[in-house]
Design an enzyme around this catalytic site. Sequence first.
Site, mmCIF file in Angstrom:
data_model
loop_
_atom_site.group_PDB
_atom_site.id
_atom_site.type_symbol
_atom_site.label_atom_id
_atom_site.label_comp_id
_atom_site.label_asym_id
_atom_site.label_seq_id
_atom_site.Cartn_x
_atom_site.Cartn_y
_atom_site.Cartn_z
ATOM 1 N N ASP A 285 6.485 2.191 -12.466
ATOM 2 C CA ASP A 285 6.075 3.570 -12.205
ATOM 3 C C ASP A 285 7.196 4.431 -11.652
ATOM 4 O O ASP A 285 7.062 5.646 -11.566
ATOM 5 C CB ASP A 285 4.893 3.585 -11.225
ATOM 6 C CG ASP A 285 3.638 3.051 -11.879
ATOM 7 O OD1 ASP A 285 3.421 3.356 -13.054
ATOM 8 O OD2 ASP A 285 2.885 2.320 -11.213
ATOM 9 N N HIS B 25 6.040 -4.813 -5.780
ATOM 10 C CA HIS B 25 5.098 -5.324 -6.781
ATOM 11 C C HIS B 25 4.537 -6.641 -6.266
ATOM 12 O O HIS B 25 5.253 -7.427 -5.650
ATOM 13 C CB HIS B 25 5.804 -5.526 -8.130
ATOM 14 C CG HIS B 25 4.852 -5.678 -9.259
ATOM 15 N ND1 HIS B 25 4.261 -6.879 -9.567
ATOM 16 C CD2 HIS B 25 4.357 -4.765 -10.128
ATOM 17 C CE1 HIS B 25 3.457 -6.699 -10.590
ATOM 18 N NE2 HIS B 25 3.482 -5.418 -10.950
HETATM 19 N N1 ACO Z 1 7.447 0.942 0.771
HETATM 20 C C1 ACO Z 1 7.614 0.428 2.007
HETATM 21 N N2 ACO Z 1 7.191 -0.802 2.378
HETATM 22 C C2 ACO Z 1 6.536 -1.529 1.455
HETATM 23 C C3 ACO Z 1 6.328 -1.066 0.139
HETATM 24 C C4 ACO Z 1 6.822 0.215 -0.183
HETATM 25 N N3 ACO Z 1 6.641 0.708 -1.415
HETATM 26 N N4 ACO Z 1 5.664 -2.006 -0.559
HETATM 27 C C5 ACO Z 1 5.453 -3.024 0.271
HETATM 28 N N5 ACO Z 1 5.994 -2.748 1.495
HETATM 29 C C6 ACO Z 1 6.002 -3.634 2.665
HETATM 30 C C7 ACO Z 1 4.649 -3.683 3.333
HETATM 31 O O1 ACO Z 1 4.537 -2.713 4.347
HETATM 32 C C8 ACO Z 1 4.609 -5.093 3.848
HETATM 33 O O2 ACO Z 1 5.361 -5.132 5.033
HETATM 34 P P1 ACO Z 1 4.959 -6.196 6.218
HETATM 35 O O3 ACO Z 1 5.102 -7.564 5.602
HETATM 36 O O4 ACO Z 1 5.951 -5.917 7.284
HETATM 37 O O5 ACO Z 1 3.541 -5.872 6.591
HETATM 38 C C9 ACO Z 1 5.372 -5.892 2.800
HETATM 39 O O6 ACO Z 1 6.257 -4.953 2.168
HETATM 40 C C10 ACO Z 1 4.483 -6.529 1.752
HETATM 41 O O7 ACO Z 1 3.642 -5.498 1.227
HETATM 42 P P2 ACO Z 1 2.195 -5.774 0.692
HETATM 43 O O8 ACO Z 1 1.487 -4.481 0.574
HETATM 44 O O9 ACO Z 1 1.542 -6.850 1.500
HETATM 45 O O10 ACO Z 1 2.547 -6.400 -0.727
HETATM 46 P P3 ACO Z 1 1.594 -6.446 -1.938
HETATM 47 O O11 ACO Z 1 2.148 -7.437 -2.866
HETATM 48 O O12 ACO Z 1 0.189 -6.614 -1.488
HETATM 49 O O13 ACO Z 1 1.715 -4.933 -2.499
HETATM 50 C C11 ACO Z 1 2.157 -3.011 -3.747
HETATM 51 C C12 ACO Z 1 2.260 -4.543 -3.682
HETATM 52 C C13 ACO Z 1 0.715 -2.586 -3.491
HETATM 53 C C14 ACO Z 1 2.555 -2.574 -5.149
HETATM 54 C C15 ACO Z 1 3.084 -2.380 -2.696
HETATM 55 O O14 ACO Z 1 4.411 -2.823 -2.884
HETATM 56 C C16 ACO Z 1 3.023 -0.859 -2.687
HETATM 57 O O15 ACO Z 1 2.166 -0.287 -2.023
HETATM 58 N N6 ACO Z 1 3.943 -0.161 -3.436
HETATM 59 C C17 ACO Z 1 3.897 1.283 -3.566
HETATM 60 C C18 ACO Z 1 2.857 1.704 -4.615
HETATM 61 C C19 ACO Z 1 3.305 1.387 -6.023
HETATM 62 O O16 ACO Z 1 4.433 1.653 -6.423
HETATM 63 N N7 ACO Z 1 2.385 0.829 -6.797
HETATM 64 C C20 ACO Z 1 2.610 0.503 -8.220
HETATM 65 C C21 ACO Z 1 2.657 -0.973 -8.424
HETATM 66 S S1 ACO Z 1 2.998 -1.357 -10.095
HETATM 67 C C22 ACO Z 1 1.522 -1.126 -10.858
HETATM 68 O O17 ACO Z 1 0.471 -1.377 -10.343
HETATM 69 C C23 ACO Z 1 1.538 -0.582 -12.194
#
Ligand code: ACO
Length: 414
Positions: free
Chosen positions: A355, A298
């Site tokens: 979610d 998140h």
């Molecule tokens: N699985 C594996 N790795 C992940 C995940 C995941 N679900 N989420 C983040 N990471 C990793 C990224 O690859 C990144 O790694 P790095 O630093 O080595 O490049 C690091 O964690 C940070 O991730 P970001 O995408 O930069 O973090 P951000 O805060 O922008 O993203 C997000 C948040 C989009 C929710 C992300 O965690 C994600 O894609 N999760 C899966 C989708 C999801 O569950 N979305 C629902 C969110 S809740 C809502 O909107 C209601």
Amino acid sequence: MCSIVNFNMNGVVKTFPVVYGTLHEKAINISTLREQTGYITLDPGFKNTGIAKSSISFVDGERGILLYRGYPIEQIIQKCTFLETSYLLLNGELPNDNQLDHFSEMINQCNLNNNTKILQICKNYPINSHPMGILSSLSCILEFMQEENNNNYIHLLATLPILAALIYRTKNGLFPVKYDNNLCYTSNILNMFFAKKTNNYQQNPIIVDALDKLLILHADHEQNCSTTTVRLLSSAHVSIYASISAGISALWGRLHGGANQAVIEMLENILQNGGNIHKWIEKAKNKKDPFRLMGFGHRIYKNFDPRAIIIKQVAENIINKLKFNNPILKLAKELEEVAIHDSYFIEKKLYPNIDFYSGIIYKAIGIPKDMFTVMFALGRLPGWIAHWKEMRLNNEPLVRPRQIYVGYRKRNIV
Ligand code: ACO
């Protein structure tokens, strides 16, 4: 607490005011930055950018706190219904009995029961249209189908569930079910979705309670992607209907609300491929693999998502009480257990989000996968409306970010 910050920019000190929130968040007001220095800020994803001052909800991602108008989500979930929560978000205070009755009565008056146009339109979407696409376009045209003197906010709250049920029933070749003024808001949703030709849906208090709680948990979450979309449209003085339509489209994305559908698809996929959790955890960690563990991570919560804790309990409760035998919940719990103890997820502060478990509850209730994000939209609606309204009441300026242009310099066509 300091009221200004000084930046030393190439030997020249520039001063900017500091803004404080009621719960001690602090921001540097840089609205004169460009004027004073010629610089703008660059903040992809708005990770450090506050878009406005807001008094609707508060999230402390480090401590896992969520407040609606000051009330902790844990108390709201125990003591309020979704309708009371909607009233709170829209009006700033919880309703007394009279106010709640009046609010329900106004919702009942917008029941669309005699509107045949909507049904006709619904039937004409291409068969493979996604319900979120249909909901987004239908909510936009609702503006032109409301009675004179309707309160737009109430009209939207009343009609979005009706549209959701119509979309579900039309897609599945079922006859439409009318809104029943004798049922409460959440029971009406269930009845409009699942009533049979000759009798009403047999209301099960466990299911009504679970759905009501899900709606409450989704009701607002400060400046998330879809809410920011709604606020952005409000800033351009777009109508509430078109703004909500845009919010629905933003919510559809798999990184945002669309994750609830993606989680169940992922879990089903893992099961179908033998259920080897460790293999999928390794895939999620592999930078060369685009797979992400859906329902994990998140932007704001870097400790735990308080909504995910509540939702997990709701999921366990409904599954135990309904004796719903589903291997998906077992798999989800195992996957969560492995992920939260894995150093990759610990270091990156990736925890289950709202979610991760919501789809399991929808599944137990009988809602099909492609309708999961529609249910999220029904919950988020009061929050979107409250933010749209707040933008207009606070007379916020047009949202119009700047950019750093990295394209061609001026050139001539040969
Ligand atoms: N699985 C594996 N790795 C992940 C995940 C995941 N679900 N989420 C983040 N990471 C990793 C990224 O690859 C990144 O790694 P790095 O630093 O080595 O490049 C690091 O964690 C940070 O991730 P970001 O995408 O930069 O973090 P951000 O805060 O922008 O993203 C997000 C948040 C989009 C929710 C992300 O965690 C994600 O894609 N999760 C899966 C989708 C999801 O569950 N979305 C629902 C969110 S809740 C809502 O909107 C209601």
